[in-house]
Scaffold this motif. Sequence first.
Motif, PDB file in Angstrom:
ATOM      1  N   LEU A  81       0.847  -1.293   0.317  1.00  0.00           N
ATOM      2  CA  LEU A  81       0.039  -0.050   0.033  1.00  0.00           C
ATOM      3  C   LEU A  81       1.017   1.316   0.200  1.00  0.00           C
ATOM      4  N   HIS A  82       0.623   2.245  -0.848  1.00  0.00           N
ATOM      5  CA  HIS A  82       1.505   3.415  -0.948  1.00  0.00           C
ATOM      6  C   HIS A  82       0.522   4.628  -0.407  1.00  0.00           C
ATOM      7  N   THR A  83       0.920   5.295   0.665  1.00  0.00           N
ATOM      8  CA  THR A  83       0.628   6.287   1.457  1.00  0.00           C
ATOM      9  C   THR A  83       1.330   7.351   1.501  1.00  0.00           C
ATOM     10  N   THR A  84       0.885   8.382   2.061  1.00  0.00           N
ATOM     11  CA  THR A  84       1.949   9.521   2.218  1.00  0.00           C
ATOM     12  C   THR A  84       2.774   9.204   3.329  1.00  0.00           C
ATOM     13  N   ALA A  85       2.523   8.566   4.003  1.00  0.00           N
ATOM     14  CA  ALA A  85       3.579   8.198   5.028  1.00  0.00           C
ATOM     15  C   ALA A  85       4.568   7.143   4.387  1.00  0.00           C
ATOM     16  N   THR A  86       4.045   6.136   3.612  1.00  0.00           N
ATOM     17  CA  THR A  86       5.246   5.322   3.034  1.00  0.00           C
ATOM     18  C   THR A  86       6.066   5.787   2.005  1.00  0.00           C
ATOM     19  N   ARG A  87       5.583   7.064   1.520  1.00  0.00           N
ATOM     20  CA  ARG A  87       6.401   7.814   0.617  1.00  0.00           C
ATOM     21  C   ARG A  87       7.379   8.516   1.255  1.00  0.00           C
ATOM     22  N   LEU A  88       7.009   9.366   2.070  1.00  0.00           N
ATOM     23  CA  LEU A  88       7.905  10.463   2.716  1.00  0.00           C
ATOM     24  C   LEU A  88       8.746   9.879   3.917  1.00  0.00           C
ATOM     25  N   GLY A  89       8.545   8.421   4.478  1.00  0.00           N
ATOM     26  CA  GLY A  89       8.855   8.101   5.579  1.00  0.00           C
ATOM     27  C   GLY A  89       8.717   8.819   6.905  1.00  0.00           C
ATOM     28  N   VAL A  90       9.135   8.244   7.943  1.00  0.00           N
ATOM     29  CA  VAL A  90       9.056   8.699   9.289  1.00  0.00           C
ATOM     30  C   VAL A  90       9.285  10.112   9.499  1.00  0.00           C
ATOM     31  N   ARG A  91      10.623  10.603   9.254  1.00  0.00           N
ATOM     32  CA  ARG A  91      10.944  11.912   9.282  1.00  0.00           C
ATOM     33  C   ARG A  91      10.180  12.935   8.484  1.00  0.00           C
ATOM     34  N   GLY A  92      10.091  12.546   7.070  1.00  0.00           N
ATOM     35  CA  GLY A  92       9.456  13.346   6.269  1.00  0.00           C
ATOM     36  C   GLY A  92       7.842  13.599   6.478  1.00  0.00           C
ATOM     37  N   THR A  93       7.465  12.566   6.997  1.00  0.00           N
ATOM     38  CA  THR A  93       5.874  12.688   7.378  1.00  0.00           C
ATOM     39  C   THR A  93       5.641  13.305   8.720  1.00  0.00           C
ATOM     40  N   ALA A  94       6.667  13.312   9.897  1.00  0.00           N
ATOM     41  CA  ALA A  94       6.867  14.329  10.851  1.00  0.00           C
ATOM     42  C   ALA A  94       6.891  15.688  10.448  1.00  0.00           C
ATOM     43  N   LEU A  95       7.541  16.010   9.425  1.00  0.00           N
ATOM     44  CA  LEU A  95       7.849  17.356   8.878  1.00  0.00           C
ATOM     45  C   LEU A  95       6.270  17.707   8.280  1.00  0.00           C
ATOM     46  N   TYR A  96       5.887  16.698   7.471  1.00  0.00           N
ATOM     47  CA  TYR A  96       4.734  17.237   6.799  1.00  0.00           C
ATOM     48  C   TYR A  96       3.496  17.579   7.605  1.00  0.00           C
ATOM     49  N   ALA A  97       3.400  16.693   8.703  1.00  0.00           N
ATOM     50  CA  ALA A  97       2.256  16.937   9.750  1.00  0.00           C
ATOM     51  C   ALA A  97       2.498  18.123  10.446  1.00  0.00           C
ATOM     52  N   LEU A  98       3.864  18.343  10.960  1.00  0.00           N
ATOM     53  CA  LEU A  98       4.095  19.530  11.707  1.00  0.00           C
ATOM     54  C   LEU A  98       3.723  20.823  10.701  1.00  0.00           C
ATOM     55  N   GLY A  99       3.742  20.881   9.562  1.00  0.00           N
ATOM     56  CA  GLY A  99       3.496  21.814   8.556  1.00  0.00           C
ATOM     57  C   GLY A  99       1.697  22.186   8.819  1.00  0.00           C
ATOM     58  N   TRP A 100       1.269  21.073   8.731  1.00  0.00           N
ATOM     59  CA  TRP A 100      -0.273  21.176   8.616  1.00  0.00           C
ATOM     60  C   TRP A 100      -0.638  21.641   9.996  1.00  0.00           C
ATOM     61  N   PHE A 101      -0.206  21.170  11.047  1.00  0.00           N
ATOM     62  CA  PHE A 101      -0.606  21.672  12.314  1.00  0.00           C
ATOM     63  C   PHE A 101      -0.326  23.196  12.794  1.00  0.00           C
ATOM     64  N   THR A 102       0.826  23.617  11.832  1.00  0.00           N
ATOM     65  CA  THR A 102       1.112  24.917  12.021  1.00  0.00           C
ATOM     66  C   THR A 102       0.162  25.912  11.145  1.00  0.00           C
ATOM     67  N   VAL A 103      -0.252  25.637  10.105  1.00  0.00           N
ATOM     68  CA  VAL A 103      -1.472  26.176   9.353  1.00  0.00           C
ATOM     69  C   VAL A 103      -2.557  26.173  10.027  1.00  0.00           C
ATOM     70  N   ALA A 104      -3.154  24.964  10.949  1.00  0.00           N
ATOM     71  CA  ALA A 104      -4.298  25.093  11.474  1.00  0.00           C
ATOM     72  C   ALA A 104      -4.112  26.060  12.536  1.00  0.00           C
ATOM     73  N   ALA A 105      -2.926  25.755  13.618  1.00  0.00           N
ATOM     74  CA  ALA A 105      -2.705  27.031  14.568  1.00  0.00           C
ATOM     75  C   ALA A 105      -3.038  28.450  14.028  1.00  0.00           C
ATOM     76  N   ALA A 106      -2.367  28.636  12.731  1.00  0.00           N
ATOM     77  CA  ALA A 106      -2.398  29.943  12.280  1.00  0.00           C
ATOM     78  C   ALA A 106      -3.754  30.465  11.810  1.00  0.00           C
ATOM     79  N   LEU A 107      -4.740  29.365  11.502  1.00  0.00           N
ATOM     80  CA  LEU A 107      -5.931  29.899  11.119  1.00  0.00           C
ATOM     81  C   LEU A 107      -6.863  29.984  12.411  1.00  0.00           C
ATOM     82  N   LEU A 108      -6.594  29.174  13.404  1.00  0.00           N
ATOM     83  CA  LEU A 108      -7.367  29.477  14.498  1.00  0.00           C
ATOM     84  C   LEU A 108      -6.844  30.653  15.421  1.00  0.00           C
ATOM     85  N   TRP A 109      -5.691  31.227  15.142  1.00  0.00           N
ATOM     86  CA  TRP A 109      -5.309  32.407  15.968  1.00  0.00           C
ATOM     87  C   TRP A 109      -6.142  33.630  15.927  1.00  0.00           C
ATOM     88  N   PRO A 110      -6.704  34.066  14.644  1.00  0.00           N
ATOM     89  CA  PRO A 110      -7.548  35.176  14.986  1.00  0.00           C
ATOM     90  C   PRO A 110      -8.996  34.653  15.944  1.00  0.00           C
TER      91      PRO A 110
END
Length: 299
Positions: A210-239
């Motif tokens: 099975l090919h997923t975002t996680a299998t493509r990016l690996g552990v470190r890459g997926t952690a960075l990818y998730a952190l980026g989305w969490f940062t976007v979510a926090a920025a949208l929540l800020w106002p």
Amino acid sequence: MEGSGYSGKRVRAAQNRLTWRQLLLVSRPALWINTVGVAVTGLWLAGELWSTRPGWWLLLLYLTLPYNLLIYGLNDLSDRAEDAHSARKGGWQGARLRGGEDAALLGWMLLLNGPLLLALALLLPGSALLVLLLSALLFAGYSLPPLRFKARPVLDGLSNVAYALPLVLPALLLGRPLPLLALLAVSAYAVGKHAFDAVQDIASDRAAGLHTTATRLGVRGTALYALGWFTVAAALLWPLSRLSALALLLVCGGMAAALLRRPTLVQAGRLYRLSILSPWLVGAVSGVQLVYLLVRGLY
């Protein structure tokens, strides 16, 4: 008529092969907050502490066992190959179906979802019903071919915006403005959380081809990818709420950072428990604020 009666008996016999405990395991009660909690938050964002409308009560009931059985039941039916390699399946993190149980599960899904959806079609505005059906279709597309977004990197996470859609249902039901900024924030969080949670399944997914975002990016890459989305979510929540934004960064950004510091599958498995708690923790911070403002008449 005899054939129809015989088919009905077969369906009822198949349903009897699954106990209520098994159905609850399939529906993953620890994750019901992702449907019920989001809808309740949407009600508060619409300016109401509670609603006595029958449509609201029936919607809440539907978003518990019936809807989650649909979401995760379809997932379990389509993920037999991956689940066979996953040590975490077969308990509170999801069922491992045995032979002959697929028909039983499908029967229960139809029995619990069909009548409630028909009733909701009578009680909800057309726009709310369409959003609810869109969410269900996205979840079905995530698990089932030919779309099967789960096996399509990037699309696997983007389809999880379905978790955010119940946020707008109360506003549509009550005729209030849509909480679009909150919707975007929860959507970004859902994409990041899907990627983060998928890290622990990298080995079993790769073993099943099975090919997923996680299998493509690996552990470190997926952690960075998730952190980026969490940062976007926090920025949208800020106002909307700086405290909620900070809570999201602390909890979700913190677990992504912890995985970056130790990018292993074992660490991902350990952090998954925090990931399960993350909507409860961030939701509690946001919910307490909303309830306080509503009670004080400040929202």
